[in-house]
Write a protein that holds these residues in place. Sequence first.
Motif, PDB file in Angstrom:
ATOM      1  N   SER A 250       5.975   2.005  -4.557  1.00  0.00           N
ATOM      2  CA  SER A 250       5.677   1.526  -2.991  1.00  0.00           C
ATOM      3  C   SER A 250       4.564   2.541  -2.437  1.00  0.00           C
ATOM      4  O   SER A 250       4.043   1.935  -1.376  1.00  0.00           O
TER       5      SER A 250
ATOM      6  N   LEU B 157       2.749  -3.798  -7.247  1.00  0.00           N
ATOM      7  CA  LEU B 157       3.478  -4.750  -6.249  1.00  0.00           C
ATOM      8  C   LEU B 157       3.050  -6.279  -6.379  1.00  0.00           C
ATOM      9  O   LEU B 157       4.094  -7.212  -6.241  1.00  0.00           O
TER      10      LEU B 157
ATOM     11  N   SER C  83      11.093   1.598 -10.098  1.00  0.00           N
ATOM     12  CA  SER C  83      10.409   2.215  -8.751  1.00  0.00           C
ATOM     13  C   SER C  83       9.829   3.415  -9.309  1.00  0.00           C
ATOM     14  O   SER C  83      10.289   4.050 -10.080  1.00  0.00           O
TER      15      SER C  83
ATOM     16  N   LYS D 244       1.177   1.263  -4.346  1.00  0.00           N
ATOM     17  CA  LYS D 244       1.153  -0.122  -4.350  1.00  0.00           C
ATOM     18  C   LYS D 244       0.985  -0.706  -5.593  1.00  0.00           C
ATOM     19  O   LYS D 244       0.629  -1.860  -5.775  1.00  0.00           O
TER      20      LYS D 244
ATOM     21  N   LEU E 121      10.556  -0.634  -0.450  1.00  0.00           N
ATOM     22  CA  LEU E 121      10.004  -1.667  -1.009  1.00  0.00           C
ATOM     23  C   LEU E 121       9.789  -2.684   0.033  1.00  0.00           C
ATOM     24  O   LEU E 121       8.896  -3.277   0.056  1.00  0.00           O
TER      25      LEU E 121
END
Length: 334
Positions: free
Chosen positions: A310, A316, A282, A313, A177
Amino acid sequence: MTSNFIDYVKICGRSGAGGAGSRHFRREKHVPLGGPDGGDGGRGGHIILRGNAQHWTLLHLKYRKHVIATGGNPGEGGRRSGARGEDVYVDVPLGTVAKDAETEEILFEITEDGQEVILLEGGRGGLGNSHFKSSVQQAPEHAQPGEPGQEQWFILELKVLADVGLVGFPNAGKSTLLSVVSAAKPEIADYPFTTLVPNLGVVPYRDFKSFIMADIPGIIEGASEGKGLGLRFLRHIERNSILLFVIPATSEDVGEEYEVLLNELREYNPELVDKERMLAISKIDIATEEDLARIRKQLPAGVPCQFFSSLTKEGLTPLIDMVWDGLQKSNSPT
């Protein structure tokens, strides 16, 4: 491989002794019996800690166990004072805490660039005999000796200064991240304890704003008792405005994992649980819709949460927005 991130050193400081005052009398061709004119001794050199934003660790002090300042010079005739001992400046990164090594009492903290705090004062210089002249003592032979310097052991401990601290078990995706939202390049691999030292990254935000995010080494259950990397990393979390808990979508029970992490922080320092807390789920790219639905039911109540990947994306931008909004809230006066 030896890490260059040093966040704890023990040093011995010795300040300079003060110079002795002069026991001198004025003697000139036409003044054979002049009065006392002995000057004062110079003070000894201080040991001074100075904040330096260019330093990120205490590595430069790892092998410097003794810091010694010079003494002051003695006074001279003609009421001339002796020169002061030279002060010794010890540059330290912002977030350094100075402690008494014997009692572990916190003495002060360095939090600003250029901030200077005297760690050990030099001894005062002695007064020359010119100070002791009186109506009954016209020719004093007495002058003061200088005060001795001080010697003491200190602990210097670095607590990382960051706006947001990433909290989670090893391999939760914290380093990845940080690497995608900032220019930081932490070591990343698919095994526990890849991160052995805190990594800092500047996260850019809209309108040229930014904040600092710290990837803290992963917690294991029992870290507050010194297991795993233990207390060595927990102190870095104390400085953060927001604690962002990172839990992977592969977790069997997100709510339970969150409580274990929270309990480790509480055991270490109860004040940590008063900080603004947020949750980031995540690795959603490897989770099924059924997994995500199950996780939503396990989320702790009242904690802002965002799902993200991550790798792809996804999520995010909303995650960074959530963190930014939380920073504005935690930094606003109440």
